[in-house]
Design a protein around this motif. Sequence first.
Motif, PDB file in Angstrom:
ATOM      1  N   ALA A 164      12.866  66.666  18.097  1.00 33.53           N
ATOM      2  CA  ALA A 164      13.899  68.552  17.420  1.00 33.53           C
ATOM      3  C   ALA A 164      14.252  68.918  18.685  1.00 33.53           C
ATOM      4  O   ALA A 164      15.720  69.005  18.782  1.00 33.53           O
ATOM      5  CB  ALA A 164      13.850  68.548  15.986  1.00 33.53           C
ATOM      6  N   TYR A 165      13.554  69.401  19.183  1.00 32.01           N
ATOM      7  CA  TYR A 165      13.657  70.684  20.177  1.00 32.01           C
ATOM      8  C   TYR A 165      14.334  69.906  21.061  1.00 32.01           C
ATOM      9  O   TYR A 165      14.970  70.122  22.238  1.00 32.01           O
ATOM     10  CB  TYR A 165      11.892  70.663  21.228  1.00 32.01           C
ATOM     11  CG  TYR A 165      12.835  71.711  21.864  1.00 32.01           C
ATOM     12  CD1 TYR A 165      12.217  73.452  21.305  1.00 32.01           C
ATOM     13  CD2 TYR A 165      12.628  71.804  23.156  1.00 32.01           C
ATOM     14  CE1 TYR A 165      13.098  74.304  22.631  1.00 32.01           C
ATOM     15  CE2 TYR A 165      12.763  72.442  24.738  1.00 32.01           C
ATOM     16  CZ  TYR A 165      13.041  74.224  23.504  1.00 32.01           C
ATOM     17  OH  TYR A 165      13.055  75.051  24.832  1.00 32.01           O
ATOM     18  N   SER A 166      14.507  67.998  21.834  1.00 32.31           N
ATOM     19  CA  SER A 166      15.361  67.312  22.807  1.00 32.31           C
ATOM     20  C   SER A 166      16.429  67.136  22.801  1.00 32.31           C
ATOM     21  O   SER A 166      17.334  67.672  23.110  1.00 32.31           O
ATOM     22  CB  SER A 166      14.789  66.162  22.510  1.00 32.31           C
ATOM     23  OG  SER A 166      14.861  65.602  21.801  1.00 32.31           O
ATOM     24  N   LEU A 167      17.465  67.614  20.774  1.00 29.91           N
ATOM     25  CA  LEU A 167      18.687  68.052  20.008  1.00 29.91           C
ATOM     26  C   LEU A 167      18.896  69.087  20.339  1.00 29.91           C
ATOM     27  O   LEU A 167      20.373  69.789  20.654  1.00 29.91           O
ATOM     28  CB  LEU A 167      18.507  67.530  19.159  1.00 29.91           C
ATOM     29  CG  LEU A 167      18.258  66.027  18.204  1.00 29.91           C
ATOM     30  CD1 LEU A 167      18.193  66.007  17.492  1.00 29.91           C
ATOM     31  CD2 LEU A 167      19.016  64.706  19.265  1.00 29.91           C
ATOM     32  N   ILE A 168      18.448  69.605  20.392  1.00 31.14           N
ATOM     33  CA  ILE A 168      19.082  71.819  20.516  1.00 31.14           C
ATOM     34  C   ILE A 168      18.036  72.743  21.796  1.00 31.14           C
ATOM     35  O   ILE A 168      18.721  73.708  21.613  1.00 31.14           O
ATOM     36  CB  ILE A 168      19.649  72.018  18.862  1.00 31.14           C
ATOM     37  CG1 ILE A 168      17.539  72.175  18.454  1.00 31.14           C
ATOM     38  CG2 ILE A 168      19.755  71.189  18.456  1.00 31.14           C
ATOM     39  CD1 ILE A 168      17.737  73.058  17.146  1.00 31.14           C
ATOM     40  N   GLY A 169      16.743  71.923  22.076  1.00 29.53           N
ATOM     41  CA  GLY A 169      16.379  72.700  23.007  1.00 29.53           C
ATOM     42  C   GLY A 169      17.114  73.795  23.915  1.00 29.53           C
ATOM     43  O   GLY A 169      16.589  74.207  25.312  1.00 29.53           O
ATOM     44  N   THR A 170      18.264  73.120  25.246  1.00 35.94           N
ATOM     45  CA  THR A 170      18.854  73.553  25.303  1.00 35.94           C
ATOM     46  C   THR A 170      20.886  73.608  24.717  1.00 35.94           C
ATOM     47  O   THR A 170      21.300  73.499  23.997  1.00 35.94           O
ATOM     48  CB  THR A 170      18.921  72.884  27.182  1.00 35.94           C
ATOM     49  OG1 THR A 170      19.432  71.751  26.523  1.00 35.94           O
ATOM     50  CG2 THR A 170      17.981  72.258  27.219  1.00 35.94           C
ATOM     51  N   LYS A 171      21.514  75.051  25.902  1.00 36.23           N
ATOM     52  CA  LYS A 171      22.815  75.233  25.432  1.00 36.23           C
ATOM     53  C   LYS A 171      23.562  73.501  25.495  1.00 36.23           C
ATOM     54  O   LYS A 171      24.696  73.895  24.398  1.00 36.23           O
ATOM     55  CB  LYS A 171      23.322  76.371  26.800  1.00 36.23           C
ATOM     56  CG  LYS A 171      24.748  76.877  25.888  1.00 36.23           C
ATOM     57  CD  LYS A 171      24.989  77.819  26.825  1.00 36.23           C
ATOM     58  CE  LYS A 171      26.324  78.370  26.922  1.00 36.23           C
ATOM     59  NZ  LYS A 171      26.861  79.379  27.472  1.00 36.23           N
TER      60      LYS A 171
END
Length: 333
Positions: free
Chosen positions: A84-91
Motif C-alpha cells: 500500500a505504501y509503495s502505491l501512494i508513499g511518494t508524490k
Amino acid sequence: MTCRQIFTAAGILLDRKIFACNECINLINRNYVIMDPYEILGVSRTASDDEIKKAYRNLAKKYHPDLNPNNKEAEQKFKKISVAYSLIGTKEAREKFEKGELDEQAAEARFRSGPFYHESQDEGGRYTYYYEGDNKDIFESFFSGFAGKSGQIDMPGQDHLYKMEIDLKDVVLGAEREIMLAGGKRLKVKIPAGIEEGAKLKFKEQGGPGIGKGKPGDAYVEISFKSSKEFKKTGSDIEIEIPISLDEAVNGLKIKVPTIDGAVLLTIPPGANTGTKLRIKEKGLPRKHGKGRGDQIVVLKVVLPEKTDSEFNEFIKKWSNNHPYNPREKSIS
C-alpha cells in the motif's frame, strides 16, 4: 494489451510471446486496482504525504516481524502495508495511482527493487521500523498459476536500505559498527573518516534473495548524524556553550575547551561577555566534497557564583554607583 505487456508491467519477463487472456487481465486488476492503499494505511484520500508516511511508520512498527515472531497474520498485514505504501508513499507514485496508471517502470520497481526500509541505531542492535515488498512471496501469491506457462523466471533480489545514526566523533575519526540484516545476519559497517551526512554505503549482494537464477540485491546503509548534548551542528561548523566566571570574563585567561578531537587551550580575552563567540579553526565537521573541516564556535556564558556574601554585594554596589551603565539601552528603541 497483451499478456506480455501485463506481465512486463508486473516486472516479469516472458521468454515467448503469448496472447491476451481475460484471466491475466483479471489477475492484474485484482491485485493492483481493487486494493485501496488509503484504507489499508488508515488515512483519508485527502491526507498529506507526511500523514501517509506517519501512518505507514506506525503500522509497520506495530506489525514488525521482530515484534511478532511466528505470527503469520502480522506478517501478511506487514506485507500488505508495504505494498500500500509503495502505491501512494511518494508524490509521484500517488499521482499515478490516482490516475489509475500502471506503467512498466513503476510496477517493475515495486517487484524488482521494491521498497525495503530498515532503521537502526549506531550499533545496529535495535530495529525501529522498516517496510519491504518480498518479491518472491508476492510473485508466488499473485502469479503462481503462470510460472509453468512462462518457463524459468529469473529476477534480481531487492535492494535493502538501512539507516544508521553515528556520533559526531565517528564522523571525524571514522568507526566500525555492526547492524543486523533482515534475515538475522550481522554485518560490519566500516565508516570512513570524513563521511558526509546522507552518504550511502553499499554492500554488494547483501539485500533480498533473487528469484530463480537472479542475484541477491544489495544492501545500503544511509548515514545520519546523531544530535549531541555538547555540540550543536550548524552546517559544517559546530557550536558549544562554555560557562565562565565573572573574574574570567573581566580579566581573561586560557581555559581548556572540549573538541571532537580532544581538549584544546582557548584564550578568553578580557572583557568577554555572555554571547561572545570565539572560533577554533578546523575543529568542526568535514565540509562537502572533501574540502577540509568546518570550525568550532565557542559561545561564552558568564555565570555568577551561586552564593555571594556581603563583601561581594557591597563591592558591586559601590562599583556600579561609580560606573553606572544600562545594558538594555542599545536594545530598546
